[in-house]
Every structure is written in structure tokens, then in C-alpha cells.
Design an enzyme around this catalytic site. Structure first.
Site, PDB file in Angstrom:
ATOM      1  N   TYR A 156       0.847  -1.205   0.000  1.00  0.00           N
ATOM      2  CA  TYR A 156       0.000   0.000   0.000  1.00  0.00           C
ATOM      3  C   TYR A 156       0.882   1.254   0.000  1.00  0.00           C
ATOM      4  CZ  TYR A 156      -4.371   2.524   0.674  1.00  0.00           C
ATOM      5  OH  TYR A 156      -5.465   3.346   0.507  1.00  0.00           O
ATOM      6  N   LYS A 163      -2.859   8.487   2.887  1.00  0.00           N
ATOM      7  CA  LYS A 163      -4.055   8.344   3.732  1.00  0.00           C
ATOM      8  C   LYS A 163      -3.802   8.902   5.136  1.00  0.00           C
ATOM      9  CE  LYS A 163      -6.912   6.350   0.817  1.00  0.00           C
ATOM     10  NZ  LYS A 163      -7.828   7.236   0.064  1.00  0.00           N
TER      11      LYS A 163
END
Ligand code: NAD
Length: 258
Positions: A156, A163
Site C-alpha cells: 500500500y 491516507k
């Protein structure tokens, strides 16, 4: 049952196709009686989104690439010209280079890092600044996050860092805009097979791990994320701001499963 968003106008940014989380949110918002406006990124998506809208029934489909200030400004002008005021803004947008989602994080380039931050985190600030003046009666701004922003989720990578920034943006925006009764929250969704998710290396393995370990022993349905977006956008969510709500079958509470 009473419709929870009756009388509210929502703009939803980030609908690309019928797998998009934004698609599920748009459907739920129409179901709950909201007047829905949808934006798409660039001409390449226009036809698809207009076709999808024959099913969704949004009042309007408008262009907005969130990296282009002039497109954000044109969107605001268009809404003002139509006499539109907004109650809800849904930001369901993220992007990172594919190679940055498949090699060690330490190899992330400066350009790749800045691109992910620009599209996936800063755009929430730009959109909130431009559109919140149209929330003359207060309102709710929502964005979509993921566990990779607070824990390491292999592959990720740069998107996890984006994020983390996005969730911090939620808190600062909530503090700035709260005086105008505008709430800002994130939904941290469990992994869902969408076009963006398919760009992450070994994404299907992530789905398997979650289905085995999550308290609910399954993955997340986009309709569940959409229903939480209904709650946060509605008056039922009126006391909630600056928060990250997990809709992930409970996966984030787990430490180790044997
Ligand atoms: P998606 O690919 O359907 O949606 C991503 C959207 O971002 C697309 O509509 C794309 O057009 C838009 N976008 C990218 N760059 C843009 C730009 N410059 N201007 C305007 N729009 C732009 O995938 P999704 O999974 O529905 O993603 C929506 C949000 O949900 C993202 O923030 C994503 O990180 C988040 N999320 C997804 C998952 C998952 O597993 N799918 C989990 C948690 C959070």
C-alpha cells in the site's frame, strides 16, 4: 421508512465505474432522497459516467479533475450559476503510480510521493476550500480512507502515507469549518475490489486475509460503506466531526489470528 437525506443536495466526486465506492454511495444517496450531483475526471470518463447515471438518476454530471484549480473553480461557477447550495460533499478520490504500489516503499520517487499526496490528500483541502462556501446551511464533508494510513499494509506504501495525511487533513478541516456547522469525517473502508484496488500488488491476497481474520469473517460490501456515508451525511450524524469511522467487518481491531 423515512428517507434520511430528503431535501439535501450532495456532490459526489470520484465515480469512475460501477465498481467505484462512489457509485454505491450515489445509489444510496438517491435512495435516501438526496439531490445528487456527480463529477468525473476528464473527458475519457464522461460517457461512462453519463451512461451509469441512467441507472443512478443524479440530477447533474459535471467534470472536475481535482489536480486542476481551474476545473475546481469552473465547477464552483457552474454550481453558483445554477443557484445550487450544498449539504454534502463526498470525496472518493485517490491515485498513485502503479510501480509505487508494488515495490518496497523506500524506493518511492519524489514525483510519485508528491503525486499521491496531491491527488489523494491535498485535493480534499482544495475541494473543501472551494465548495464549502456553498454550504450555507452547514453540511457534511466525507472522504474515504484505509487502514494503510495507520498501519503498514504491504504494497500500500505511498498510498498509506497519503491516507495518513488525508486523515490529518480531516481533523484540521473539521476544526476550521466547524464554526460554520460543517462536519468533516472519513470512512476507513475495508478492502473492496475496485479499479484502484486492482493497482495494488497481491490485492486478492489481502481480501483472503481479511475474510479469514475479520471478526465478521468476510469482506466489506460497498453498500455498507455507502450506508455509513448516508449516516454521516444525514442529520443523524450531526454530533460527529473530525472522525475516522471504520467500515471493515471489524478487521482493524485484530492483532494476531491463529
Ligand atoms: P475507483 O478507482 O473507482 O475510484 C477512484 C476515483 O478517483 C476514480 O473515480 C478516479 O477518476 C478518481 N480520481 C483519480 N484522480 C483524480 C483526479 N485527478 N481528479 C478527479 N478524480 C480523480 O476506486 P475506489 O476504490 O472506489 O476508490 C475511492 C476511494 O476509496 C479512494 O480514496 C480509495 O483510496 C478509497 N478506498 C478504497 C478501498 C478499496 O479497497 N477499494 C478501501 C479503502 C478506501
Amino acid at each position: 421508512m423515512a428517507q434520511l437525506l430528503l431535501g439535501k443536495t450532495a456532490i459526489i466526486l470520484g465515480l469512475a465505474n460501477k465498481w467505484s465506492i462512489a457509485y454505491a454511495i450515489a445509489q444510496a444517496y438517491v435512495r435516501e432522497g438526496a439531490k445528487v450531483l456527480i463529477t468525473y475526471q476528464g473527458d475519457r470518463q464522461r460517457l461512462t459516467v453519463e451512461e451509469l447515471n441512467t441507472e443512478i438518476g443524479a440530477a447533474k454530471v459535471l467534470p472536475c479533475d481535482v489536480t486542476r484549480e481551474e476545473e475546481i473553480a469552473a465547477l464552483v461557477e457552474q454550481l453558483k450559476a445554477d443557484g445550487t447550495t450544498l449539504d454534502i460533499i463526498v470525496h472518493s478520490i485517490a491515485f498513485a503510480n502503479r510501480e509505487d504500489l508494488s515495490r518496497p516503499f523506500v524506493e518511492t520517487s519524489r514525483d510519485g510521493y508528491l503525486l499521491a499526496q496531491n491527488v489523494s490528500a491535498y485535493s480534499l483541502v482544495a475541494v473543501s476550500r472551494a465548495l464549502s462556501p456553498l454550504m450555507t446551511n452547514g453540511g457534511a464533508i466525507l472522504t474515504l480512507s484505509y487502514l494503510g494510513g495507520v498501519r503498514v499494509v504491504q504494497n500500500y506504501n505511498v498510498m498509506g502515507v497519503a491516507k495518513a495525511a488525508l486523515e490529518a487533513c480531516v481533523r484540521y478541516l473539521a476544526s476550521d469549518l466547524g464554526a460554520g456547522n460543517i462536519r468533516v469525517n472519513a470512512i476507513s473502508a475495508g478492502p473492496i475490489k475496485t479499479a484502484s484496488a486492482r493497482g495494488i500488488r497481491d490485492f486478492s491476497k489481502v481480501l483472503d486475509v481479511v475474510a479469514n481474520l475479520a471478526p465478521l469473517r468476510r469482506n466489506t460490501d460497498p453498500a455498507e460503506v455507502a450506508d455509513t456515508a448516508v449516516f454521516l451525511g444525514s442529520d443523524l450524524g450531526r454530533g460527529v466531526t473530525g472522525n475516522v469511522i471504520y467500515v471493515d467487518a471489524g478487521f482493524q481491531i485484530m492483532g494476531l489470528g491463529l
